[in-house]
Structures are given as C-alpha cells and as structure tokens.
Design an enzyme around this catalytic site. Structure first.
Site, PDB file in Angstrom:
ATOM      1  N   GLY A  67     -12.822  -3.830  -0.537  1.00 52.17           N
ATOM      2  CA  GLY A  67     -14.201  -3.401  -0.294  1.00 52.17           C
ATOM      3  C   GLY A  67     -14.686  -2.423  -1.349  1.00 52.17           C
ATOM      4  N   GLY A 117      -9.264  -8.822  -1.291  1.00 55.14           N
ATOM      5  CA  GLY A 117      -8.105  -9.062  -0.433  1.00 55.14           C
ATOM      6  C   GLY A 117      -7.609 -10.494  -0.505  1.00 55.14           C
ATOM      7  NE  ARG A 155      -3.967  -2.073   1.904  1.00 58.97           N
ATOM      8  CZ  ARG A 155      -5.209  -1.942   2.312  1.00 58.97           C
ATOM      9  NH1 ARG A 155      -5.535  -0.966   3.115  1.00 58.97           N
ATOM     10  NH2 ARG A 155      -6.128  -2.783   1.928  1.00 58.97           N
TER      11      ARG A 155
HETATM   12  P1  ADP Z   1     -12.067 -11.627  -1.397  1.00 60.60           P
HETATM   13  O1  ADP Z   1     -11.381 -11.137  -0.146  1.00 60.60           O
HETATM   14  O2  ADP Z   1     -11.094 -11.976  -2.464  1.00 60.60           O
HETATM   15  O3  ADP Z   1     -13.138 -10.699  -1.874  1.00 60.60           O
HETATM   16  P2  ADP Z   1     -13.841 -13.269   0.153  1.00 60.60           P
HETATM   17  O4  ADP Z   1     -13.419 -12.554   1.387  1.00 60.60           O
HETATM   18  O5  ADP Z   1     -15.248 -13.102  -0.312  1.00 60.60           O
HETATM   19  O6  ADP Z   1     -12.796 -13.001  -1.032  1.00 60.60           O
HETATM   20  O7  ADP Z   1     -13.682 -14.842   0.362  1.00 60.60           O
HETATM   21  C1  ADP Z   1     -12.484 -15.448   0.723  1.00 60.60           C
HETATM   22  C2  ADP Z   1     -12.765 -16.560   1.676  1.00 60.60           C
HETATM   23  O8  ADP Z   1     -13.681 -17.478   1.127  1.00 60.60           O
HETATM   24  C3  ADP Z   1     -11.520 -17.345   1.989  1.00 60.60           C
HETATM   25  O9  ADP Z   1     -11.237 -17.191   3.365  1.00 60.60           O
HETATM   26  C4  ADP Z   1     -11.902 -18.788   1.674  1.00 60.60           C
HETATM   27  O10 ADP Z   1     -11.470 -19.675   2.670  1.00 60.60           O
HETATM   28  C5  ADP Z   1     -13.402 -18.728   1.662  1.00 60.60           C
HETATM   29  N1  ADP Z   1     -13.985 -19.779   0.823  1.00 60.60           N
HETATM   30  C6  ADP Z   1     -13.950 -19.896  -0.502  1.00 60.60           C
HETATM   31  N2  ADP Z   1     -14.582 -21.002  -0.906  1.00 60.60           N
HETATM   32  C7  ADP Z   1     -15.034 -21.626   0.205  1.00 60.60           C
HETATM   33  C8  ADP Z   1     -15.778 -22.809   0.448  1.00 60.60           C
HETATM   34  N3  ADP Z   1     -16.177 -23.598  -0.561  1.00 60.60           N
HETATM   35  N4  ADP Z   1     -16.082 -23.109   1.729  1.00 60.60           N
HETATM   36  C9  ADP Z   1     -15.683 -22.298   2.727  1.00 60.60           C
HETATM   37  N5  ADP Z   1     -14.987 -21.179   2.564  1.00 60.60           N
HETATM   38  C10 ADP Z   1     -14.666 -20.829   1.320  1.00 60.60           C
HETATM   39 MG    MG Z   2     -11.861 -11.286   1.961  1.00 51.91          MG
END
Ligand code: ADP
Ligand code: MG
Length: 401
Positions: free
Chosen positions: A373, A350, A35
């Site tokens: 976000g 993230g 960052r």
């Molecule tokens: P990002 O931060 O990229 O936007 P999210 O915060 O929405 O993504 O999701 C990330 C989380 O989703 C990770 O901690 C991962 O462990 C969880 N995750 C992804 N697929 C599954 C699943 N099938 N079951 C449980 N957790 C999941």
């Molecule tokens: Mg996340």
C-alpha cells in the site's frame, strides 16, 4: 530525514516501530517471516551498540481491544529464534506493567510490546497514547515502511514526543530505491503496471506519466483501457466510471511522448475458474460473455521488446489472474523477462511479490518493496505521513544531532 547510523545509540533506550504484521495459519503459526527478517539489520545494529531495544508493531485488525488471536506471542518466539536471543513479550504496549519492564531493562535486552492496535488510540493518532509509548525512550526509530502511509500514533504522533527520531535501515532502503526509480532514474525508465486496483492505479499511472519514458499496462488495468478504445472486452473486470480517465491518460501520454503499451492478445476464459474453457485471441476478438484473464504470448514478446533497452524498470501488479495456473503464464513470463534484464529492477505490491516467489526469481530483482500500500501511494505521487513525520522532526531539530 536522519538515519540510525548517523547517531550515537550506545546504551540508549530505543523504540523501534516495525511492521510485524505477518501471515498466520489456523494454529497461529507464522507462514512467512519475511517482515521479521527485513528489520533484523536494524535490530542487530542496535544490539551491537548495547542499546536497550524496545520493538513495537501491530498485527491484524483487533479493532482497538485485546484479542488473543492477534497477540504478538508467535512473533516474539520467531524474533527470538532469528536473533538467537531472549525476547521478552510485554503484556501490553503502555501502562504501569510495561513501564516497570522498561525500567528493568539492561543493555542488550530486547522487549517486544504487545499489539499496538489493542488500543483504539493507535489508529486515531492520539497524542496522549503516543506520549505514553515514548515514556522513558531516548530514540524513536521508524523501520515500518509498510505502514508509512498510515498516520497512526506510533508512526506520526510519537515524533512529537521522542527526543530523537530517525529512520532504520529498511526505511532507508525503501526510500533510497524509490528515489532511484522515479526521481533520479537511469533512463530509459519503464513502468510495468498490472493488477486489479484500477482506480488507485489509474492515479498512479497519471503520476507516472510525469516521470517515465515508457508505460506498459497489463492485467485487469489494461482491460479498462481496451474498453476505452472501443474494443469489446466481454465480461472482463472493467471500471466503467474510469473510461474517460483512461482516454485522457492515453491522450496525455501521446502529448508527452511517453511510449504507451497495451496488450495485443490475451488469454480469455468462459468463466473465472480452474476448469474454465480458455483460448488465446487478439484483443480485437474477445468473444462476448468471455473474460480476459491474462496477457497472451504476442503481448509477452511485445512487452519484452519494449523493456529491452530500459535501464530502470519499476513493476507493480500481475499481468493476469495468476492465482489460477491457466492464467499465470503471462505474469510468469514477464517475471523472467524483467529478472533477466540488465536494468535496475524495482518491484512493489503484495500480489506481485507472490508472483516473483512463485516464479522462483525473487533473488534476481534489484529491490522488492516490503510495503504494498505504501509503495502504491508513492507511485501515486502522495507524501507518506510516516516519512513526512521524520522529515519534519529533522527540520525542527536541525542542530540537535
Ligand atoms: P498488487 O498486490 O501486486 O499491487 P493488485 O492487488 O492490484 O496487485 O492485483 C492483483 C490481483 O489482480 C490478483 O489477484 C489477480 O488475480 C488480479 N488480476 C490481474 N489481472 C486480472 C484479470 N485480467 N482479470 C481478473 N483479475 C486479474
Ligand atoms: Mg494486492
């Protein structure tokens, strides 16, 4: 919106709002300074023009009072190291001591203000606090895309007090790439959505249907759709309140002729644990009481084929619980597929960002957003208060520059 390279900043006093909310370990060492590095182009641009540069950010959640643990001191040291330059850390972000420091600045000086969230007024978008922040400032520069979805004083209210308000280079890139991926994309445009924030990501999917040619859903997001189709998903992470929304979304996709893809097989586990028993099954055969933890190899092939002819790919959310090695293969495989594609590839989120680094492919993506976000809110079709504030300033001051 106006940008920093459109205006004369020579010798001016600039206030640059950045996002220096870096991760710290127990000893308050910075564990990742992405960052900080992300805004160096903007800061260096100002220093080359011999401007007086005041930099401000929040760090952590001190909840409106000074908390030693959230002091910007470690950031000041790292910023000095990255700029090869002395950085003065102010004892606060407003008040008489800061005013004196501001007055004493010479051209080419860098002053880092103390944590903005040491004052509750910051998160309340307080106009008096914003006026204080802008005291003695010629130009306000917003380069904090990661907080653009927060209507806070240093993001929104300040734009009513600064004589000139512009976006920095990071903000420009974020806005530009997002525009390239949703508003004016090279087609076919494919969205790959996974992860776990099911309710806000369903809103994003509904919005994406207006823009994309293909919608590919994996991760825990997909489980809600599989259940909505009537499959038994065992004890998988599902938001039962949203099954109807998921059904409607699939019907809309069909109507709009958006190609919609779900996993056809998955890695299932008897519990979410690194010693869990696991196996690969078609989505039709998830054992009762087991959990879908990742997409399976047939799905990786299917998603890969669907992405093959895409000219633009936007990706948010991992395909499985990739923090566990046993459930990381689907996400890792998709990182490689997207990295190898000829498409313009834009990634946000993230955890998705962590996955790219884990796979060692970060450099192969066209653009990786710095705002999880804020990026998600853009996918949801929302206007970001930080962007709107700059646009409104530009509208009010059409003839000022
Ligand atoms: P990002 O931060 O990229 O936007 P999210 O915060 O929405 O993504 O999701 C990330 C989380 O989703 C990770 O901690 C991962 O462990 C969880 N995750 C992804 N697929 C599954 C699943 N099938 N079951 C449980 N957790 C999941
Ligand atoms: Mg996340």
């Amino acid at each position: 919106m106006r940008y920093i390279d459109e205006i004369d900043i020579k010798g001016k006093t600039l206030f640059i709002r950045v996002d220096f909310n870096v991760p710290l370990d127990h000893y308050r060492n910075i564990t990742d300074d992405t960052r900080i590095r992300a805004v160096l182009p903007t800061i260096n641009h100002c220093l080359e023009a011999s401007a007086k540069v005041i930099v401000a950010s929040h760090l952590g959640r001190p909840e409106g009072k000074p908390v030693e643990d959230y002091s910007m001191a470690p950031v000041a040291r790292r910023l000095a190291y990255r700029l090869h330059k002395k950085v003065t850390l102010a004892p606060d972000c407003v008040g008489p001591a800061v005013d004196r420091l501001k007055k004493g600045m010479k051209r080419g000086d860098v002053l880092l203000l103390e944590n903005l969230r040491f004052h509750g007024e910051e998160e309340k978008n307080d106009p008096e606090f914003a006026r204080e922040l802008m005291k003695g400032i010629d130009i306000y520069v917003d380069d904090a895309f990661a907080v653009a979805h927060r209507p806070h004083a240093s993001v929104e209210a300040v734009t009513h007090f600064a004589p000139i308000c512009v976006a920095g280079f990071l903000m420009r890139d974020e806005v530009h790439y997002f525009h390239k991926c949703l508003e004016d994309p090279a087609r076919p445009l494919a969205a790959l959505i996974g992860g776990a924030k099911i309710s806000s990501k369903l809103t994003a999917l509904i919005n994406l249907l207006k823009h994309v040619d293909k919608l590919i859903v994996g991760g825990a997001m997909a489980t809600t759709f599989l259940k909505a189709m009537g499959y038994d998903v065992g004890k998988s992470l599902v938001d039962d309140k949203l099954l109807k929304v998921a059904q409607d979304l699939m019907a809309t996709a069909l109507k709009k002729k958006v190609k919609f893809y779900l996993p056809v097989d998955c890695v299932v586990a008897d519990r979410m644990d690194k010693r869990a028993e696991t196996k690969i099954t078609p989505v039709q055969e998830v054992p009762p009481d087991w959990i879908i933890a990742d997409i399976g190899p047939a799905t990786v092939t299917l998603f890969g084929e669907a992405l093959q002819n895409a000219k633009t790919i936007v990706w948010n959310g991992p395909m499985g619980a990739f923090e566990y090695d046993a459930f990381s293969r689907g996400t890792m495989a998709m990182v490689h597929k997207v990295a190898e594609s000829y498409a313009l590839t834009i990634v946000g989120g993230g955890d998705t960002d962590v996955a790219l680094h884990k796979a060692g492919e970060f450099q192969k993506f066209s653009y990786v957003s710095t705002g999880g976000g804020a990026f998600l809110e853009l996918l949801e079709g929302k206007k970001l208060p930080g962007v709107t504030a700059l646009e409104n300033w530009a509208k009010r001051n059409r003839n000022a520059l």
